[in-house]
Design a protein around this motif. Structure first.
Motif, PDB file in Angstrom:
ATOM      1  N   THR A  27     -11.255  -3.813  -1.293  1.00  0.00           N
ATOM      2  CA  THR A  27     -11.428  -4.409  -2.506  1.00  0.00           C
ATOM      3  C   THR A  27     -10.338  -5.436  -3.262  1.00  0.00           C
ATOM      4  N   THR A  28     -10.727  -6.461  -3.675  1.00  0.00           N
ATOM      5  CA  THR A  28      -9.686  -7.333  -4.365  1.00  0.00           C
ATOM      6  C   THR A  28      -9.670  -6.859  -5.900  1.00  0.00           C
ATOM      7  N   LEU A  29      -8.356  -6.701  -6.194  1.00  0.00           N
ATOM      8  CA  LEU A  29      -8.248  -6.185  -7.677  1.00  0.00           C
ATOM      9  C   LEU A  29      -7.205  -6.997  -8.134  1.00  0.00           C
ATOM     10  N   ARG A  30      -7.216  -7.730  -9.397  1.00  0.00           N
ATOM     11  CA  ARG A  30      -6.344  -8.489 -10.060  1.00  0.00           C
ATOM     12  C   ARG A  30      -5.604  -7.790 -11.175  1.00  0.00           C
ATOM     13  N   MET A  31      -4.319  -7.755 -11.150  1.00  0.00           N
ATOM     14  CA  MET A  31      -3.677  -7.028 -12.088  1.00  0.00           C
ATOM     15  C   MET A  31      -2.209  -7.808 -12.362  1.00  0.00           C
ATOM     16  N   PRO A  32      -1.762  -7.395 -13.414  1.00  0.00           N
ATOM     17  CA  PRO A  32      -0.435  -8.169 -13.748  1.00  0.00           C
ATOM     18  C   PRO A  32       0.621  -7.887 -12.831  1.00  0.00           C
ATOM     19  N   VAL A  33       1.490  -8.763 -12.720  1.00  0.00           N
ATOM     20  CA  VAL A  33       2.583  -8.744 -11.662  1.00  0.00           C
ATOM     21  C   VAL A  33       3.293  -7.539 -12.217  1.00  0.00           C
ATOM     22  N   VAL A  34       3.679  -7.260 -13.383  1.00  0.00           N
ATOM     23  CA  VAL A  34       4.544  -6.339 -13.716  1.00  0.00           C
ATOM     24  C   VAL A  34       4.131  -4.696 -13.212  1.00  0.00           C
ATOM     25  N   LEU A  35       2.671  -4.597 -13.312  1.00  0.00           N
ATOM     26  CA  LEU A  35       2.175  -3.405 -13.042  1.00  0.00           C
ATOM     27  C   LEU A  35       2.060  -3.447 -11.467  1.00  0.00           C
ATOM     28  N   ARG A  36       1.720  -4.533 -10.744  1.00  0.00           N
ATOM     29  CA  ARG A  36       2.002  -4.449  -9.216  1.00  0.00           C
ATOM     30  C   ARG A  36       3.316  -4.017  -9.034  1.00  0.00           C
ATOM     31  N   ASP A  37       4.477  -4.450  -9.161  1.00  0.00           N
ATOM     32  CA  ASP A  37       5.719  -4.248  -9.211  1.00  0.00           C
ATOM     33  C   ASP A  37       6.140  -2.537  -9.380  1.00  0.00           C
ATOM     34  N   HIS A  38       5.690  -2.317 -10.532  1.00  0.00           N
ATOM     35  CA  HIS A  38       5.880  -0.667 -10.815  1.00  0.00           C
ATOM     36  C   HIS A  38       5.106   0.249  -9.579  1.00  0.00           C
ATOM     37  N   LEU A  39       3.871  -0.224  -9.282  1.00  0.00           N
ATOM     38  CA  LEU A  39       3.262   0.528  -8.532  1.00  0.00           C
ATOM     39  C   LEU A  39       3.786   0.428  -7.200  1.00  0.00           C
ATOM     40  N   ALA A  41       7.064   0.248  -6.611  1.00  0.00           N
ATOM     41  CA  ALA A  41       8.237   0.851  -6.563  1.00  0.00           C
ATOM     42  C   ALA A  41       7.817   2.372  -6.469  1.00  0.00           C
ATOM     43  N   CYS A  42       6.753   2.905  -6.963  1.00  0.00           N
ATOM     44  CA  CYS A  42       6.416   4.316  -7.251  1.00  0.00           C
ATOM     45  C   CYS A  42       5.913   4.710  -5.720  1.00  0.00           C
ATOM     46  N   ALA A  43       4.849   3.752  -5.064  1.00  0.00           N
ATOM     47  CA  ALA A  43       4.745   3.747  -3.661  1.00  0.00           C
ATOM     48  C   ALA A  43       5.790   4.113  -2.708  1.00  0.00           C
ATOM     49  N   LYS A  44       6.868   3.311  -2.759  1.00  0.00           N
ATOM     50  CA  LYS A  44       8.113   3.513  -2.108  1.00  0.00           C
ATOM     51  C   LYS A  44       8.683   4.850  -2.166  1.00  0.00           C
ATOM     52  N   ALA A  45       8.867   5.069  -3.623  1.00  0.00           N
ATOM     53  CA  ALA A  45       9.592   6.473  -3.861  1.00  0.00           C
ATOM     54  C   ALA A  45       8.577   7.615  -3.469  1.00  0.00           C
ATOM     55  N   ASN A  46       7.391   7.497  -3.262  1.00  0.00           N
ATOM     56  CA  ASN A  46       6.455   8.489  -2.670  1.00  0.00           C
ATOM     57  C   ASN A  46       6.214   8.437  -1.249  1.00  0.00           C
ATOM     58  N   PHE A  47       6.870   7.397  -0.605  1.00  0.00           N
ATOM     59  CA  PHE A  47       6.560   7.140   0.953  1.00  0.00           C
ATOM     60  C   PHE A  47       5.074   6.720   1.099  1.00  0.00           C
ATOM     61  N   ARG A  48       4.486   6.048   0.365  1.00  0.00           N
ATOM     62  CA  ARG A  48       3.110   5.739   0.745  1.00  0.00           C
ATOM     63  C   ARG A  48       2.913   3.948   0.563  1.00  0.00           C
ATOM     64  N   SER A  49       1.733   3.686   1.056  1.00  0.00           N
ATOM     65  CA  SER A  49       1.539   2.224   0.796  1.00  0.00           C
ATOM     66  C   SER A  49       0.944   2.112  -0.637  1.00  0.00           C
ATOM     67  N   LEU A  50       1.208   0.974  -0.873  1.00  0.00           N
ATOM     68  CA  LEU A  50       0.562   0.579  -2.220  1.00  0.00           C
ATOM     69  C   LEU A  50      -0.764   1.039  -2.416  1.00  0.00           C
ATOM     70  N   SER A  51      -1.708   0.662  -1.349  1.00  0.00           N
ATOM     71  CA  SER A  51      -3.000   1.316  -1.379  1.00  0.00           C
ATOM     72  C   SER A  51      -3.410   2.848  -1.769  1.00  0.00           C
ATOM     73  N   ALA A  52      -2.395   3.423  -1.074  1.00  0.00           N
ATOM     74  CA  ALA A  52      -2.332   4.935  -1.002  1.00  0.00           C
ATOM     75  C   ALA A  52      -1.867   5.491  -2.366  1.00  0.00           C
TER      76      ALA A  52
END
Length: 82
Positions: A27-39, A41-52
């Motif tokens: 699924t394609t999802l458009r989101m603000p760059v700031v939100l993507r950057d935050h997610l 960083a959270c994904a990295k901290a949680n040892f997950r992919s952005l999708s996960a």
């Protein structure tokens, strides 16, 4: 229970990190760059992919919800721990 604990628990119930056959098409999802950057960083901290990370957060936000016979969202009553 923290969001991280919930995500880990949900991942364990689903069988961990194995390939899943019940996944929807990409699924394609458009989101603000700031939100993507935050997610990211959270994904990295949680040892997950952005999708996960996005799936875990969306699943956590729907805990206690169901759809009634009219198609309306029904949320379980929140109980205070006081």
């Amino acid at each position: 229970m923290s969001a991280r604990e919930l995500a880990v628990q949900m991942q364990r119930r689903k069988g961990g990190l194995r390939a899943r056959t019940d996944m929807a098409d990409p699924t394609t999802l458009r989101m603000p760059v700031v939100l993507r950057d935050h997610l990211e960083a959270c994904a990295k901290a949680n040892f997950r992919s952005l999708s996960a990370e996005m799936c875990a957060r969306l699943e956590a936000s729907t805990v206690g919800e169901s759809i009634d016979e009219h198609g309306a969202i029904v949320r379980a009553a929140h109980r205070s721990s006081k």
